[in-house]
Write a protein that holds these residues in place. Structure first.
Motif, mmCIF file in Angstrom:
data_model
loop_
_atom_site.group_PDB
_atom_site.id
_atom_site.type_symbol
_atom_site.label_atom_id
_atom_site.label_comp_id
_atom_site.label_asym_id
_atom_site.label_seq_id
_atom_site.Cartn_x
_atom_site.Cartn_y
_atom_site.Cartn_z
ATOM 1 N N VAL A 108 -54.710 58.300 -17.731
ATOM 2 C CA VAL A 108 -53.976 58.519 -16.475
ATOM 3 C C VAL A 108 -52.486 58.292 -16.758
ATOM 4 O O VAL A 108 -52.087 57.208 -17.198
ATOM 5 N N PRO A 109 -51.622 59.301 -16.546
ATOM 6 C CA PRO A 109 -50.187 59.139 -16.857
ATOM 7 C C PRO A 109 -49.554 58.001 -16.060
ATOM 8 O O PRO A 109 -49.902 57.780 -14.898
ATOM 9 N N LEU A 110 -48.574 57.318 -16.684
ATOM 10 C CA LEU A 110 -47.870 56.203 -16.027
ATOM 11 C C LEU A 110 -46.822 56.709 -15.037
ATOM 12 O O LEU A 110 -46.555 56.060 -14.027
ATOM 13 N N ALA A 111 -46.160 57.842 -15.382
ATOM 14 C CA ALA A 111 -45.203 58.500 -14.467
ATOM 15 C C ALA A 111 -44.076 57.570 -14.040
ATOM 16 O O ALA A 111 -43.841 57.360 -12.856
ATOM 17 N N GLN A 112 -43.381 56.966 -15.014
ATOM 18 C CA GLN A 112 -42.209 56.114 -14.699
ATOM 19 C C GLN A 112 -41.020 56.555 -15.568
ATOM 20 O O GLN A 112 -40.766 57.748 -15.675
ATOM 21 N N GLY A 113 -40.307 55.596 -16.188
ATOM 22 C CA GLY A 113 -39.123 55.911 -16.991
ATOM 23 C C GLY A 113 -39.471 56.344 -18.406
ATOM 24 O O GLY A 113 -40.600 56.738 -18.713
ATOM 25 N N THR A 114 -38.459 56.215 -19.326
ATOM 26 C CA THR A 114 -38.636 56.661 -20.716
ATOM 27 C C THR A 114 -38.105 55.588 -21.652
ATOM 28 O O THR A 114 -36.993 55.684 -22.181
ATOM 29 N N MET A 115 -38.857 54.494 -21.863
ATOM 30 C CA MET A 115 -38.439 53.373 -22.723
ATOM 31 C C MET A 115 -39.028 53.586 -24.127
ATOM 32 O O MET A 115 -39.979 52.919 -24.557
ATOM 33 N N THR A 116 -38.464 54.544 -24.862
ATOM 34 C CA THR A 116 -39.004 54.916 -26.178
ATOM 35 C C THR A 116 -38.838 53.782 -27.188
ATOM 36 O O THR A 116 -39.726 53.529 -28.005
ATOM 37 N N GLY A 117 -37.687 53.081 -27.145
ATOM 38 C CA GLY A 117 -37.474 51.980 -28.087
ATOM 39 C C GLY A 117 -38.503 50.878 -27.904
ATOM 40 O O GLY A 117 -39.026 50.322 -28.886
ATOM 41 N N LEU A 118 -38.830 50.564 -26.637
ATOM 42 C CA LEU A 118 -39.854 49.553 -26.347
ATOM 43 C C LEU A 118 -41.201 49.987 -26.921
ATOM 44 O O LEU A 118 -41.956 49.185 -27.488
ATOM 45 N N ALA A 119 -41.515 51.286 -26.796
ATOM 46 C CA ALA A 119 -42.790 51.800 -27.282
ATOM 47 C C ALA A 119 -42.870 51.737 -28.808
ATOM 48 O O ALA A 119 -43.907 51.388 -29.379
ATOM 49 N N ILE A 120 -41.755 52.039 -29.511
ATOM 50 C CA ILE A 120 -41.759 51.987 -30.981
ATOM 51 C C ILE A 120 -41.962 50.549 -31.443
ATOM 52 O O ILE A 120 -42.657 50.286 -32.424
ATOM 53 N N ARG A 121 -41.358 49.604 -30.737
ATOM 54 C CA ARG A 121 -41.537 48.201 -31.129
ATOM 55 C C ARG A 121 -43.012 47.784 -30.951
ATOM 56 O O ARG A 121 -43.572 47.063 -31.777
ATOM 57 N N TYR A 122 -43.660 48.251 -29.863
ATOM 58 C CA TYR A 122 -45.091 47.967 -29.693
ATOM 59 C C TYR A 122 -45.889 48.600 -30.828
ATOM 60 O O TYR A 122 -46.815 47.998 -31.374
ATOM 61 N N LEU A 123 -45.531 49.841 -31.157
ATOM 62 C CA LEU A 123 -46.200 50.548 -32.249
ATOM 63 C C LEU A 123 -46.135 49.733 -33.537
ATOM 64 O O LEU A 123 -47.126 49.569 -34.246
ATOM 65 N N MET A 124 -44.946 49.195 -33.831
ATOM 66 C CA MET A 124 -44.714 48.460 -35.085
ATOM 67 C C MET A 124 -45.416 47.105 -35.070
ATOM 68 O O MET A 124 -46.040 46.719 -36.064
ATOM 69 N N ASN A 125 -45.316 46.373 -33.960
ATOM 70 C CA ASN A 125 -45.818 44.995 -33.923
ATOM 71 C C ASN A 125 -47.295 44.881 -33.550
ATOM 72 O O ASN A 125 -47.969 43.926 -33.952
ATOM 73 N N GLU A 126 -47.822 45.860 -32.760
ATOM 74 C CA GLU A 126 -49.190 45.742 -32.253
ATOM 75 C C GLU A 126 -50.112 46.832 -32.786
ATOM 76 O O GLU A 126 -51.147 46.564 -33.396
ATOM 77 N N ALA A 127 -49.762 48.108 -32.550
ATOM 78 C CA ALA A 127 -50.672 49.206 -32.881
ATOM 79 C C ALA A 127 -51.023 49.226 -34.364
ATOM 80 O O ALA A 127 -52.167 49.465 -34.748
#
Length: 705
Positions: A108-127
């Protein structure tokens, strides 16, 4: 225009070939390139429309259908982000393709802003963490799909992710920012950055990504020999040329299409070729017309297209020469003009300086220290000493236009370089010293033989022993004193201590240092021997900063002479003595507490050095001021003040506690004997001096006869 249309059609043909000739993967064709940990990072911001998000689902599923999914082969995770990050499933969640497809279809899409830097940090530290299924020594690949500009910083966190070994593909759609895509992606950018106009075109990246992971690309993995472009085909490849080039007969190399050499142009004068196209130019002295084919002659002077400083002379189409106005000549650069300078050419009769006043005109001047004579050509030296234009106190030494000062013998030039100080006052003034006169810069002082003390008149000597006093020394620790001079101040304090009879029932000494604040180094009650006091003085640290003398006087009055800090009760009649040592003007008012200290019965001494202000010192000192005020210009001379300083009175005059000595005690007999021998030595020296003086007078009388 016909050439441009042909070139456009050729480029379009190449793009069609590249997009249609790529081999397609069937449903049973799986990637066998080895184990990979792959995570999709998809943008579900509000700008991604529902049908576009459905296209992204299909894009991911199409790629998964080409991969060999399994716990020991390819693992896949999906993370979506907008203003927040949501992990849809991790690398360890699903091991079967059908489970992954089901999970992707349920996103289900989140449909909010575009925090790409936050997502890359999650990718690096968690995913890509072991807890989420990341395997050691297995390649980490991330595919980021976004349709807009990030609302946070991505460059730094993407760099950090790449440095941790994550290979990043950046897929931009529609409004995506190419600069941000390049900041996120791994190099080379041509392999890792993909930008399309619409979501329905991202399947093209899927094909390229499949080739990257699974396909055997003969163009990249073989010696294909194509000079320009290589296109892979199933089991083979085809060579192509860049626009403006044609493929040679060998099917690999390319040759530029030279329209100028082939005569396929309509330029009037010059044809300039580039692969597959041309431009026109003109011969020197002509310019290209608006039709960009024909040429017209150029009058550079009339059009102002010249760099002559003064006069431009037309010499033909595109040519000119420069000239100068009357009184000027053309310089070697054949552009600028210089006035005819008679001074520079030596065509003058000035003795010293020739001043150019314009073309063909000059006037004469003189060097510094000289003046021009009436003939307006020659010069004479200016003698300021002879003309009385100086302020030397004694001797003026002249040089042209300047002077320096000097002093007569026995005098020293002061720092102002003008006045002089008598350096031998003992032989030039009636000093009145009973025993010996010692010169100091600009002054003198008297000293006494060993075992005797200088009396209060500063000239006579006596054997009077110090009385018992309570002495507090206030020493200036401001930054103007400087560390090396502060060591001399401590030496001065210890010289004063050496002249005192220090003991618990005798003289007590306290030390206070001040600058912008006040610090008690040790109170009156702390030490009872001269040795302990001197040792403590040597350990005192230099404070630096300002000069708050008034604050120090207040501290002395209210604290240092209190019974709590060792001052003896006023009923004992022990004299209280305060000594202030400073090298400059106080930064606060001293009047109030200088007056209160003296009204409280404290005998105040003021010792100044260097830039100390005499008026302040006199205000601090007790009456008579002349007996309680000392000053010297240099720190190196303060030891003479310590020798000359008399802080207390003789025992017979003291009203305090006096130690009574037994005249029959052995040590007192020895002391009396030594004092007697010193007195005899002094009388012997005086007799010898008088005899020498009489002999000198007799010789003078004989010489006059």
């Amino acid at each position: 225009m016909g050439n441009l249309r042909a070139l456009s059609c050729f480029i379009l043909l190449i793009l069609v070939v590249f997009t249609t000739a790529r081999p397609k993967s069937g449903p049973d064709q799986k990637c066998k390139s080895g184990p990979v940990d792959l995570v999709f990072l998809i943008d579900s911001s509000r700008s991604v429309r529902p049908h576009e998000f459905e296209t992204m689902r299909k894009f991911m599923i199409d790629i998964l259908n080409t991969l060999d999914i399994g716990p020991d082969s390819t693992r896949v995770g999906v993370v979506q982000y907008s203003s927040q990050v949501r992990n849809e499933f991790s690398l360890k969640t699903h091991s079967k393709l059908e489970n992954m497809v089901k999970a992707i279809n349920e996103i289900v899409p989140l449909a909010q802003g575009t925090m790409t830097g936050l997502a890359i940090r999650y990718l690096m530290n968690e995913a890509f963490s072991p807890g989420q299924g990341d395997r050691p020594k297995v390649p980490n690949v991330a595919v980021i799909v976004t349709d807009g500009r990030p609302q946070d910083r991505v460059a730094e966190v993407a760099t950090e992710a790449r440095e941790k070994g994550i290979e990043i593909y950046a897929v931009g759609v529609a409004r995506a920012d190419m600069t941000s895509l390049r900041a996120m992606a791994s190099p080379p950018f041509e392999d890792h950055v993909f930008l399309v106009e619409r979501f329905d075109l991202i399947h093209q990246f899927g094909l390229q990504f499949q080739d990257k992971l699974c396909g055997i690309d003969l163009c990249s993995e073989s010696e294909h020999g194509c000079e320009h472009l290589c296109e892979s085909t199933p089991g083979s490849y085809i060579c192509h040329c860049l626009p403006g080039y044609r493929l040679n007969a060998d099917g690999k190399t390319c040759s530029a299409i030279d329209l100028c050499a082939e005569g396929k142009h309509d330029c009037q004068q010059i044809c300039i070729s580039s692969p597959g196209s041309f431009t026109c130019d003109c011969n020197r002295g002509h310019q290209l017309n608006d039709d960009e084919k024909t040429c017209s002659p150029i009058d550079l002077c009339a059009e102002g297209k010249h760099d002559c400083q003064q006069v431009c002379v037309y010499m033909g189409p595109g040519f000119f020469t420069c000239d100068c106005n009357e009184g000027y000549r053309l310089n070697e650069d054949e552009k600028s003009c210089a006035p005819i300078d008679l001074c520079a050419e030596g065509k003058h009769d000035c003795e010293q300086v020739c001043v150019n006043m314009g073309p063909g005109i000059f006037t004469c001047d003189c060097n510094k220290g000289y003046r021009l004579n009436e003939d307006e050509k020659s010069c004479s030296a200016i003698d300021l000493c002879a003309e009385g234009k100086h302020d030397c106190e004694q001797i003026c030494v002249s040089a042209p236009g300047v002077f320096t000062c000097d002093c007569n013998k026995g005098f020293k030039l002061n720092r102002d370089k003008r006045t002089c100080t008598n350096m031998d006052m003992c032989n030039t003034v009636k000093h009145g010293c009973e025993y010996q006169c010692v010169n100091t810069p600009g002054s003198y002082h008297c000293i006494c033989p060993e075992g005797q003390l200088l009396q209060e008149d500063g000239k006579t000597c006596g054997t009077c022993k110090s009385s018992n006093i309570d002495l507090v020394l206030l020493i200036d620790g401001s930054k103007s004193v400087r560390p090396q001079n502060f060591e001399l101040v401590k030496k001065f304090v210890n010289q004063v201590v050496d002249s005192l009879d220090v003991s618990a029932r005798g003289t007590r000494v306290g030390l206070v240092q001040y600058s912008s604040r006040v610090r008690t180094e040790f109170p009156l009650s702390m030490y009872h021997t001269a040795e302990d006091i001197k040792a403590a003085v040597l350990k005192v640290d230099y404070m630096e900063k300002g000069t708050m003398t008034g604050l120090a006087l207040k501290h002395m009055l209210e604290n240092s002479f209190s019974e709590a800090e060792g001052a003896r009760p006023a009923s004992h009649n022990i004299p209280r003595v305060g000594l202030v040592f400073t090298d400059g003007r106080s930064q606060d008012d001293i009047s109030e507490y200088a007056k209160k200290a003296k009204e409280a019965g404290i005998t105040m001494y003021a010792v100044g050095v260097g830039k100390a202000v005499e008026d302040e010192l006199r205000e601090i000192a007790s009456d008579p001021v002349e007996k309680h005020f000392y000053y010297t210009t240099d720190f190196s001379a303060i030891n003479t003040i310590a020798e000359n300083l008399k802080l207390n009175v003789c025992p017979a005059e003291s009203q305090g506690e006096v130690e009574v000595k037994d005249p029959c005690a052995c040590e007192n007999l020895v002391e009396f004997q030594q004092a007697t021998m010193n007195s005899l030595d002094q009388l012997t020296q005086k007799l010898a001096s008088m005899a020498a003086r009489l002999e000198q007078l007799e010789n003078q009388l004989l010489s006059r006869k």
